[in-house]
Design an enzyme around this catalytic site. Structure first.
Site, mmCIF file in Angstrom:
data_model
loop_
_atom_site.group_PDB
_atom_site.id
_atom_site.type_symbol
_atom_site.label_atom_id
_atom_site.label_comp_id
_atom_site.label_asym_id
_atom_site.label_seq_id
_atom_site.Cartn_x
_atom_site.Cartn_y
_atom_site.Cartn_z
ATOM 1 N N THR A 130 -94.970 7.773 112.606
ATOM 2 C CA THR A 130 -93.993 8.445 111.715
ATOM 3 C C THR A 130 -92.984 7.916 112.000
ATOM 4 O OG1 THR A 130 -95.552 10.321 111.555
ATOM 5 C CG2 THR A 130 -93.101 10.441 110.617
ATOM 6 N N ASP A 216 -94.547 18.158 103.286
ATOM 7 C CA ASP A 216 -93.456 18.398 104.387
ATOM 8 C C ASP A 216 -92.329 17.466 104.154
ATOM 9 O OD1 ASP A 216 -95.586 20.024 105.477
ATOM 10 O OD2 ASP A 216 -96.082 18.491 106.863
ATOM 11 N N ARG A 280 -93.547 25.333 105.880
ATOM 12 C CA ARG A 280 -94.645 25.641 106.884
ATOM 13 C C ARG A 280 -93.971 25.275 108.176
ATOM 14 N NH1 ARG A 280 -99.713 21.577 106.629
ATOM 15 N NH2 ARG A 280 -98.727 19.629 106.755
ATOM 16 N N TRP A 282 -93.621 23.640 111.674
ATOM 17 C CA TRP A 282 -94.156 22.290 112.719
ATOM 18 C C TRP A 282 -93.667 22.648 114.127
ATOM 19 C CZ3 TRP A 282 -91.569 17.087 113.329
ATOM 20 C CH2 TRP A 282 -92.376 16.087 114.079
#
EC number: 3.1.1.11
Length: 367
Positions: A130, A216, A280, A282
């Site tokens: 990522t 996200d 949400r 992480w």
């Protein structure tokens, strides 16, 4: 099926003037003053100002080489309109760097690349991951960008065999990083608002910016203020049912009293109504003590946000209800409080401590 470049151009919204991968000069009349009011190599504003132009009228033709040349502190890079393809790294040694899109319209000046987390590295050492997928990585403190588009135009539809579909447009880690009038284009993990270490509470400020994506697409552990920004959730053809994704996924360190603050902003969508969650938490495996924090206040949440269950849980052991999520005085169909237990609200007294000044402390970003 559109190509990755034409697809991202469509996603940029109505009136987009610049196709990714096409120099602005080809889409507009020739610029006789490519650097606008910011001078030129023959009329340099000061010794620390460098000019970048893909047509060769500046000191450099690409952003990466200009950043490399800007060693030390306090440089300014003025970018002529155009598309600059390739990854860019701003190391910690290049503090107080300013990057300006000369035209004043971020659609004219695009820094873009197309690596994903699953893209194999050329040296055979494995995929980029990522962080390695980021088009631009900013490690320096005091970084400022104005009127620039940061994009990652990798598409799932071009690479159906990939499992690592995160594709970061920019990863920002430095303290006192400010973005004014910038655009961030991508799909999964577009804007990585992070810090250099768990113990480094990097402060970041985004004003009048536009961010789009699906999964996200604003995430990380920075102390970040998003002021008067537009967040746009994208339609997806690879999924048959909701949810398509999440706007925010903070991973705030447990010791950090400030995570993400979103105010005077709006969330819109090109997807069906209620197909997106607002956020949400992480909690990454590298920091199981993370305590994600997000406050969304005085903002308009469009119909794309699921008003009944606006939050989701990423990891079963870390439910969103145990995190620091809160809202205050939001409007729009996505902000309706239909199940009070699913919409934690600040009191007026609590809201007074959720302001940019409280988040940024002694730092006042330049207007």
């Amino acid at each position: 099926m559109p190509s990755r470049r034409s697809a991202l151009t469509l996603l940029a919204g109505a009136g987009a003037a610049l196709a990714l991968g096409t120099p602005a000069a080809a889409a507009r009349p020739a610029h006789t003053r490519p650097f606008g009011r910011y001078g030129s190599p023959s009329r340099r504003l000061d010794a620390l100002t460098l000019y970048v132009d893909p047509l060769g009228r500046g000191d450099h033709t690409d952003v990466a080489s200009a950043v490399e040349a800007a060693s030390g502190t306090g440089h300014t890079l003025v970018l002529a309109p155009g598309t600059y393809r390739g990854p860019v790294l701003v190391t910690a040694a290049r503090a107080e760097l300013t990057v300006i899109g000369a035209s004043g319209d971020p659609r004219d000046t695009v820094i873009v690349h197309d690596n994903a987390a699953g893209t194999p590295r050329p040296d055979g050492s494995g995929p980029y991951g990522t962080s390695g997928s980021a088009t631009v990585t900013v490690q320096a403190a005091g970084f400022t960008a104005r009127d620039v588009t940061f994009a990652n135009d990798w598409l799932r539809s071009d690479n159906p065999e990939y499992t690592g579909t995160q594709a970061v447009a920019i990863k920002v880690q430095g303290d006192r990083s400010a973005f004014h009038g910038c655009r961030f284009l991508g799909h999964q993990d577009t804007l990585y608002a992070d810090s250099l270490a768990l113990t480094a509470f990097a402060r970041q400020y985004y004003r009048d910016c536009y961010v789009e994506g699906d999964v996200d697409f604003v995430f990380g552990r920075a102390t970040a203020v998003f002021d008067r920004c537009d967040f746009r959730t994208l339609d997806r053809t690879d999924l048959a049912a909701a949810p398509y994704g999440f706007v925010f996924a903070p991973s705030t360190a447990g010791a950090n009293p400030r995570g993400y603050l979103v105010l005077r902003s709006r969330v819109t969508s090109t997807a069906p109504d209620a197909y997106y969650k607002l956020a949400r938490p992480w909690v990454p495996s590298s920091d199981p003590t993370a305590h994600p924090m997000l406050t969304v206040r005085d903002s308009h949440l469009g119909a794309g946000i699921d008003a009944v269950t606006p939050y989701g849980t990423m990891s079963a052991g870390f439910p969103w209800q145990d995190q620091r999520f809160a809202e205050y005085r939001n409007t729009g169909p996505g902000a309706r409080v239909t199940v009070p237990g699913n919409r934690p609200q600040l009191t007026a007294s609590e809201a007074r401590a959720h302001t940019p000044a409280d988040w940024l402390g002694d730092w006042r970003p330049r207007a």
